[in-house]
Scaffold this motif. Structure first.
Motif, PDB file in Angstrom:
ATOM      1  N   GLU A 123      49.637  39.907  45.521  1.00 39.84           N
ATOM      2  CA  GLU A 123      49.032  40.571  44.378  1.00 39.84           C
ATOM      3  C   GLU A 123      48.054  39.645  43.664  1.00 39.84           C
ATOM      4  O   GLU A 123      48.432  38.576  43.186  1.00 39.84           O
ATOM      5  N   THR A 124      46.796  40.057  43.593  1.00 41.17           N
ATOM      6  CA  THR A 124      45.802  39.266  42.871  1.00 41.17           C
ATOM      7  C   THR A 124      46.136  39.259  41.384  1.00 41.17           C
ATOM      8  O   THR A 124      46.209  40.324  40.766  1.00 41.17           O
ATOM      9  N   ASP A 126      46.056  39.083  37.336  1.00 42.33           N
ATOM     10  CA  ASP A 126      45.089  39.482  36.313  1.00 42.33           C
ATOM     11  C   ASP A 126      45.014  38.368  35.274  1.00 42.33           C
ATOM     12  O   ASP A 126      45.689  38.390  34.250  1.00 42.33           O
ATOM     13  N   ASN A 148      36.672  42.493  35.876  1.00 38.44           N
ATOM     14  CA  ASN A 148      37.197  42.231  37.219  1.00 38.44           C
ATOM     15  C   ASN A 148      37.017  40.767  37.600  1.00 38.44           C
ATOM     16  O   ASN A 148      36.100  40.106  37.116  1.00 38.44           O
ATOM     17  N   ILE A 151      34.754  39.072  43.378  1.00 38.33           N
ATOM     18  CA  ILE A 151      35.132  39.653  44.670  1.00 38.33           C
ATOM     19  C   ILE A 151      34.181  39.137  45.742  1.00 38.33           C
ATOM     20  O   ILE A 151      32.957  39.150  45.558  1.00 38.33           O
ATOM     21  N   HIS A 185      39.096  37.240  44.460  1.00 44.11           N
ATOM     22  CA  HIS A 185      39.691  38.256  45.336  1.00 44.11           C
ATOM     23  C   HIS A 185      38.855  38.385  46.606  1.00 44.11           C
ATOM     24  O   HIS A 185      37.637  38.570  46.542  1.00 44.11           O
ATOM     25  N   GLU A 187      38.165  40.303  50.265  1.00 44.82           N
ATOM     26  CA  GLU A 187      38.368  41.468  51.124  1.00 44.82           C
ATOM     27  C   GLU A 187      37.915  41.082  52.522  1.00 44.82           C
ATOM     28  O   GLU A 187      36.756  40.688  52.711  1.00 44.82           O
ATOM     29  N   SER A 215      43.315  42.020  52.412  1.00 42.40           N
ATOM     30  CA  SER A 215      42.881  41.327  51.202  1.00 42.40           C
ATOM     31  C   SER A 215      43.798  40.151  50.911  1.00 42.40           C
ATOM     32  O   SER A 215      44.934  40.083  51.388  1.00 42.40           O
ATOM     33  N   TRP A 217      43.968  36.608  47.768  1.00 42.20           N
ATOM     34  CA  TRP A 217      43.282  35.941  46.668  1.00 42.20           C
ATOM     35  C   TRP A 217      43.411  34.442  46.834  1.00 42.20           C
ATOM     36  O   TRP A 217      44.357  33.951  47.437  1.00 42.20           O
TER      37      TRP A 217
END
Length: 438
Positions: A123-124, A126, A148, A151, A185, A187, A215, A217
């Motif tokens: 889980e990236t 926050d 955000n 990315i 993050h 991808e 994905s 992080w």
């Protein structure tokens, strides 16, 4: 004879032990691709889990091995030994239940931290200070992206990497730039076969699979809150921020080595990449440079240059102009490569070459020209560019730059349809032009 045999066996044992000690003495845990020198929270979490497993399995090895050695020594058969067979523990409920219980306990000791590490890496987080609006100093950031994290789309090809920054509108290849101390993050996807992204000092491996986006992080260095926690500090203030910036500069700002960790074809071992962790200002400046791209060698507008290229090419003189003419024409480079700023160099089949002259390696990290002080060895850079253009099939067997169904530089032909590879002089001019893109 038996004495000689025992002596020889003892010699082999001692000699083997000496060899093992010699090899262990040559081990270095602080290497470019070391997983024991961590520079990010994910790598640190994975190292802690690995060391826990090592300790648990090491204890098991010592106990089991110790019992085995004890049994071998105590109950070994001796000359004229008339002792009765020792009592057997097989089928003893207390022993078997105890062993089962110990196994379950040891598995739990490993399993619980493993699950925690999996959730942590999946889980990236926050992190408010990692949101683009909190740190990014560049222009043209959409309002909806301010909340955000950064990315980056990582795309694997045989055998190179593309790094797209969709929020910032830029793409680069083989050398990724990230801000230190910020959550990023990623991808990940592949264009052709399965690849695996591995940046060992910062994070572990995640596969790139055709038709699927995975994905992960990454974060180079701790964020401010974690750094304070490790230092046993509290509060907020300019002095703490300065100390944190000093920590990032001295320990995290660096050039990190990565590579594909999944066999993907004949040049798999040469599918490397690099990551540089920089401060917020340097990152914004890099983005601006990538967006600005490049002009013509002699300062003309691109419209003027192309008018001359099509009508009076002999007026475009000098090695750089000659190299650019080759890039756009006979060498067919622009059919596969993009150079930002050049309106006709918009190929997408090969790596983006914007600012390739500022990169510290080419050929997906296989040819390096980074000096020990972190600068670029200009002479080595030219030699690498020349070698890569002159014989790409030797540097990286199977690559499409050489053979691409008629579009590679190993398939060039003249007006009569005869093979006409680039001459040494043409390769030199192309190399000089590419070296000027910085």
């Amino acid at each position: 004879m038996k004495t000689i045999s025992n002596g020889f066996c003892r010699f082999i044992q001692y000699f083997s032990a000496l060899i093992v000690v010699a090899f262990l003495g040559g081990c270095n845990l602080d290497t470019r691709m070391s997983t024991f020198v961590t520079k990010g929270p994910i790598a640190e979490e994975q190292l802690n889990l690995f060391m826990l497993t090592v300790w648990v399995t090491g204890i098991i090895f010592v106990i089991v091995g110790g019992v085995f050695v004890y049994a071998v020594i105590k109950f070994r058969e001796r000359p004229n030994d008339d002792r009765p067979m020792p009592s057997q523990g097989h089928g003893n409920p207390l022993v078997e239940i105890g062993l089962i219980g110990a196994s379950i306990l040891l598995l739990a000791i490993i399993a619980v931290p493993t699950l925690r590490a999996i959730w942590f890496t999946q889980e990236t987080p926050d992190d408010p200070e990692s949101r683009l609006g909190a740190w990014y100093q560049g222009d043209d950031l959409a309002e909806e992206e301010a909340e955000n994290p950064l990315i980056i789309k990582v795309i694997g090809y045989q055998w190179w990497w593309a790094f797209e920054y969709p929020q910032l509108g830029i793409t680069t290849a083989n050398e990724m730039i990230i801000p230190a101390g910020k959550v990023v993050h990623l991808e990940l996807r592949s264009i052709d076969v399965i690849h695996s992204f591995w940046l060992p000092r910062i994070a572990g491996k995640v596969d790139l699979i055709p038709g699927r986006t995975n994905s992960m992080w990454i974060q180079a260095g701790d964020n401010f809150a974690k750094w304070k926690e490790k230092q046993g500090l509290e509060g907020e203030g300019p002095e703490l921020r300065q100390d944190y910036a000093k920590y990032l500069e001295e320990e995290i700002h660096d050039y990190y080595y990565g590579q594909c960790a999944e066999y993907c074809g004949e040049s798999h071992a040469r599918m490397l990449f690099r990551t540089t962790a920089v401060d917020d200002q340097a990152f914004a400046e890099w983005v601006a440079d990538e967006k600005a791209g490049h002009g013509t060698p002699d300062g003309k507008s691109w419209d003027e240059w192309y008018a001359a290229y099509e009508e009076t090419p002999e007026e475009l003189t000098g090695d750089l102009n000659e190299g650019l003419k080759l890039f756009m024409g006979r060498a067919k480079c622009a059919t596969c490569h993009t150079v930002n700023g050049n309106p006709r160099a918009v190929g997408v089949a090969g790596p983006n070459l914007t600012n390739i002259g500022s990169r510290q390696s080419i050929a997906a990290g296989w040819l390096n020209h980074r000096a020990e002080d972190g600068s670029i060895d200009v002479e080595k850079q030219y030699d690498n560019l020349y070698k890569w253009i002159h014989e790409p099939e030797v540097v990286k067997p199977g690559n499409l730059m050489w053979k691409a169904n008629g579009g590679g530089i190993g398939e060039l032909i003249d007006e009569h349809g005869e093979p006409a590879l680039l001459t040494d002089e043409e390769v030199s001019k192309l190399s000089l032009y590419l070296q000027s893109l910085k």
